[in-house]
Design an enzyme around this catalytic site. Sequence first.
Site, PDB file in Angstrom:
ATOM      1  N   LYS A   1      -1.250  -0.260  15.464  1.00 18.47           N
ATOM      2  CA  LYS A   1       0.104  -0.831  15.428  1.00 18.47           C
ATOM      3  C   LYS A   1       1.145   0.196  15.905  1.00 18.47           C
ATOM      4  O   LYS A   1       2.022  -0.124  16.712  1.00 18.47           O
ATOM      5  CB  LYS A   1       0.411  -1.266  13.996  1.00 18.47           C
ATOM      6  CG  LYS A   1       1.864  -1.507  13.675  1.00 18.47           C
ATOM      7  CD  LYS A   1       2.041  -1.978  12.248  1.00 18.47           C
ATOM      8  CE  LYS A   1       2.088  -0.894  11.213  1.00 18.47           C
ATOM      9  NZ  LYS A   1       3.309  -0.085  11.190  1.00 18.47           N
TER      10      LYS A   1
ATOM     11  N   ASN B   1       6.531  -4.407   5.299  1.00 17.36           N
ATOM     12  CA  ASN B   1       5.606  -4.349   6.419  1.00 17.36           C
ATOM     13  C   ASN B   1       6.338  -4.460   7.757  1.00 17.36           C
ATOM     14  O   ASN B   1       7.365  -5.143   7.858  1.00 17.36           O
ATOM     15  CB  ASN B   1       4.503  -5.411   6.298  1.00 17.36           C
ATOM     16  CG  ASN B   1       4.999  -6.701   5.682  1.00 17.36           C
ATOM     17  OD1 ASN B   1       5.926  -6.704   4.881  1.00 17.36           O
ATOM     18  ND2 ASN B   1       4.411  -7.812   6.065  1.00 17.36           N
TER      19      ASN B   1
ATOM     20  N   TYR C   1       0.822  -1.215   0.000  1.00 17.21           N
ATOM     21  CA  TYR C   1       0.000   0.000   0.000  1.00 17.21           C
ATOM     22  C   TYR C   1       0.857   1.268   0.000  1.00 17.21           C
ATOM     23  O   TYR C   1       0.400   2.315  -0.436  1.00 17.21           O
ATOM     24  CB  TYR C   1      -0.911   0.009   1.229  1.00 17.21           C
ATOM     25  CG  TYR C   1      -2.063  -0.956   1.096  1.00 17.21           C
ATOM     26  CD1 TYR C   1      -3.257  -0.566   0.505  1.00 17.21           C
ATOM     27  CD2 TYR C   1      -1.946  -2.272   1.529  1.00 17.21           C
ATOM     28  CE1 TYR C   1      -4.317  -1.443   0.367  1.00 17.21           C
ATOM     29  CE2 TYR C   1      -2.994  -3.170   1.390  1.00 17.21           C
ATOM     30  CZ  TYR C   1      -4.172  -2.754   0.812  1.00 17.21           C
ATOM     31  OH  TYR C   1      -5.213  -3.634   0.670  1.00 17.21           O
TER      32      TYR C   1
ATOM     33  N   ARG D   1     -21.186   6.059  11.370  1.00 17.89           N
ATOM     34  CA  ARG D   1     -20.330   7.064  10.734  1.00 17.89           C
ATOM     35  C   ARG D   1     -21.013   8.426  10.625  1.00 17.89           C
ATOM     36  O   ARG D   1     -20.444   9.346  10.028  1.00 17.89           O
ATOM     37  CB  ARG D   1     -19.947   6.588   9.323  1.00 17.89           C
ATOM     38  CG  ARG D   1     -19.139   5.319   9.310  1.00 17.89           C
ATOM     39  CD  ARG D   1     -17.777   5.567   9.928  1.00 17.89           C
ATOM     40  NE  ARG D   1     -16.907   4.426   9.792  1.00 17.89           N
ATOM     41  CZ  ARG D   1     -15.588   4.512   9.904  1.00 17.89           C
ATOM     42  NH1 ARG D   1     -15.008   5.667  10.133  1.00 17.89           N
ATOM     43  NH2 ARG D   1     -14.841   3.441   9.806  1.00 17.89           N
TER      44      ARG D   1
ATOM     45  N   PRO E   1       4.623  -5.293  11.009  1.00 13.77           N
ATOM     46  CA  PRO E   1       3.426  -5.555  11.826  1.00 13.77           C
ATOM     47  C   PRO E   1       3.756  -5.703  13.306  1.00 13.77           C
ATOM     48  O   PRO E   1       4.917  -5.829  13.688  1.00 13.77           O
ATOM     49  CB  PRO E   1       2.923  -6.899  11.261  1.00 13.77           C
ATOM     50  CG  PRO E   1       4.137  -7.558  10.697  1.00 13.77           C
ATOM     51  CD  PRO E   1       5.039  -6.463  10.221  1.00 13.77           C
ATOM     52  N   THR E   2       2.711  -5.700  14.117  1.00 14.43           N
ATOM     53  CA  THR E   2       2.899  -5.943  15.551  1.00 14.43           C
ATOM     54  C   THR E   2       3.336  -7.396  15.751  1.00 14.43           C
ATOM     55  O   THR E   2       2.779  -8.305  15.118  1.00 14.43           O
ATOM     56  CB  THR E   2       1.569  -5.684  16.293  1.00 14.43           C
ATOM     57  OG1 THR E   2       1.116  -4.375  15.942  1.00 14.43           O
ATOM     58  CG2 THR E   2       1.747  -5.767  17.796  1.00 14.43           C
TER      59      THR E   2
ATOM     60  N   CYS F   1      -2.363   1.130  10.564  1.00 15.95           N
ATOM     61  CA  CYS F   1      -1.302   1.930  11.191  1.00 15.95           C
ATOM     62  C   CYS F   1      -1.574   2.383  12.626  1.00 15.95           C
ATOM     63  O   CYS F   1      -0.711   2.213  13.484  1.00 15.95           O
ATOM     64  CB  CYS F   1      -1.017   3.152  10.339  1.00 15.95           C
ATOM     65  SG  CYS F   1      -0.312   2.711   8.743  1.00 15.95           S
TER      66      CYS F   1
ATOM     67  N   PHE G   1       3.435   9.639   5.109  1.00 13.90           N
ATOM     68  CA  PHE G   1       2.257  10.145   5.831  1.00 13.90           C
ATOM     69  C   PHE G   1       0.971   9.994   5.034  1.00 13.90           C
ATOM     70  O   PHE G   1      -0.068  10.519   5.439  1.00 13.90           O
ATOM     71  CB  PHE G   1       2.467  11.617   6.208  1.00 13.90           C
ATOM     72  CG  PHE G   1       3.580  11.825   7.190  1.00 13.90           C
ATOM     73  CD1 PHE G   1       3.405  11.535   8.536  1.00 13.90           C
ATOM     74  CD2 PHE G   1       4.818  12.281   6.778  1.00 13.90           C
ATOM     75  CE1 PHE G   1       4.433  11.712   9.457  1.00 13.90           C
ATOM     76  CE2 PHE G   1       5.855  12.462   7.686  1.00 13.90           C
ATOM     77  CZ  PHE G   1       5.669  12.174   9.035  1.00 13.90           C
TER      78      PHE G   1
ATOM     79  N   SER H   1     -16.920   8.203  15.404  1.00 19.14           N
ATOM     80  CA  SER H   1     -17.152   7.009  14.580  1.00 19.14           C
ATOM     81  C   SER H   1     -17.308   5.798  15.477  1.00 19.14           C
ATOM     82  O   SER H   1     -17.146   5.862  16.697  1.00 19.14           O
ATOM     83  CB  SER H   1     -15.978   6.794  13.628  1.00 19.14           C
ATOM     84  OG  SER H   1     -14.807   6.495  14.370  1.00 19.14           O
TER      85      SER H   1
END
EC number: 1.1.1.22
Length: 487
Positions: free
Chosen positions: A293, A104, A19, A457, A106-107, A290, A176, A283
């Site tokens: 994590k 990536n 991504y 939402r 990741p956690t 992100c 960002f 929401s």
Amino acid sequence: MAEEQAPPVRRICCIGAGYVGGPTCSVIALNCPDITVHIADINAARIAAWNSDPDPVTGELVNLPVYEPGLAEVVKKCRGRNLFFTTDIEKAIEEADLVFVSVNTPTKKSGMGKGFAADLHYVEASTRLIASVSSSSKIIVEKSTVPCRTAASMRTILEANARPGLHFDILSNPEFLAEGTAVQDLQNPDRVLIGSLKTKEGELAARRLKDVYAHWVPREKVYTTGLWSSELSKLAANALLAQRISSINAMAAICEATGADVQEVAHACGLDKRIGPNFLKASVGFGGSCFQKDILNLVYLSESLNLPQVADYWKQVITMNEYSKSRFAQKVVSTLFNTITAKKVAVLGFAFKKNTGDTRESAAISLCRYFRQENAFVAIYDPKVPEAQIWLDLTEPGVVDDTKQVKEQVTIHKSVQSACKDAEAVVIATEWDEFKTLDWEAIYASMKKPAFVFDGRAIVDPKKLRQVGFKVHTVGQGPEIVDPIWA
Ligand SMILES: NC(=O)c1ccc[n+]([C@@H]2O[C@H](COP(=O)([O-])OP(=O)(O)OC[C@H]3O[C@@H](n4cnc5c(N)ncnc54)[C@H](O)[C@@H]3O)[C@@H](O)[C@H]2O)c1
Ligand SMILES: O=c1ccn([C@@H]2O[C@H](COP(=O)(O)OP(=O)(O)O[C@H]3O[C@H](CO)[C@@H](O)[C@H](O)[C@H]3O)[C@@H](O)[C@H]2O)c(=O)[nH]1
């Protein structure tokens, strides 16, 4: 004294075609026709999708692995010109003078720091590969989000493994972009952050990367800092953004209990220039790959620095987010007369936000889990998330142990109308624009009565829906004011 001339970057390799790597380096290729960009990945299927043929009728690239508005057009323009997607990572690294590491982080799922620390083994594997295949000096750029001082580990690995005589400058250049607006964010960023060592070589490397961005980003928008500040700024920015959402969601709970309207409260607060209006939308809870994590990462960093009060402070942002999701699910159950057993609940939206097919940490996943645990039938519709992805998210090992039961309780639909037919409640989990203009009368006619809408939402007009006949709950709106019969 005049600054040393910075030789231009001519060839870029990006390790990681996800991504971030895909959109970021496609936009670099678009704006820098004089630079050749190779985006490389170990995932052959992903690379094949980046290289997929256009639709024979429309000519559009419809099978790219990442959906982002405007991205297909960028890739179409540059692919084969100065943009290439490849699994030959070694060659791409070897030929590049600047390498983005965009893998990536990741956690960690096990071992020390499990559930909090970032798993850095993809970053380390990439660094080791760079060291082993390079026969020329290079600039290495951390694009992945990493804990503070990761660049020091990368330097140690490179120096210990690279051929003698080679020199590697390590830069931090966190990304960002937000999903759903990635191309727009990349074309017109608020800022580009470049961290380097404050040495002559470090600053020269930073200038060379700045020159790449200067092809389209005004130079005054490129902010150069020290390495550690740059690494920490990425975690800090996400923590501050997520904190705003948890703060407004905490207010939403108070609004619902008092009759205040969180949209009015957010607007009133946002008019203060010091607060500002953005990122105050209440929401059902934030999602995405992100925020959670990176805050967990910050919590772990704080704990490892023996700063438990700081760790607790940031942990609360996640606790509040979990509470927002469970509170919303609880609202559905209590409103439907304290039981949703064998009732059909339509969940509209499965992506973690609109304009993306990404479901990572999506609030919809948690909601569906809550509804399933209450033995409801869950009918899901999302315009962009592939069906296979939804099954994967709902049957992920360790999350549920009974795939068969999930398939008995959950159905995935190709239209809103079909998801809502015979449902007792509609839950809006993602703010897709198409949900704002649905044919609510037709939906109402096809549902069981009383028919409920739970807008997680705040995107539909509750007054209009009530005129149609629905009972409506909007996140952050106290029912006693908008609908006295619910008081
Ligand atoms: N997704 C976002 O919106 C976003 C925004 C800013 C920053 N980030 C950060 O950017 C990083 C990447 O995120 P993403 O969302 O693109 O992840 P992703 O999972 O979509 O993509 C990462 C890619 O790296 C590849 N990869 C892993 N190890 C590799 C290796 N050794 N060699 C080659 N390829 C390898 C994987 O196969 C995968 O395709 C993360 O650190 C994330 O926190 C993400
Ligand atoms: O007022 C708001 C804003 C966002 N959200 C939710 O918060 C989540 C994250 O949204 P957003 O930040 O827009 O998307 P991401 O793609 O996760 O982007 C964040 O995470 C990226 C990865 O680090 C950063 O690069 C971005 O700057 C940062 O905004 C989504 O579920 C949104 O629905 C809200 O609930 N209320």
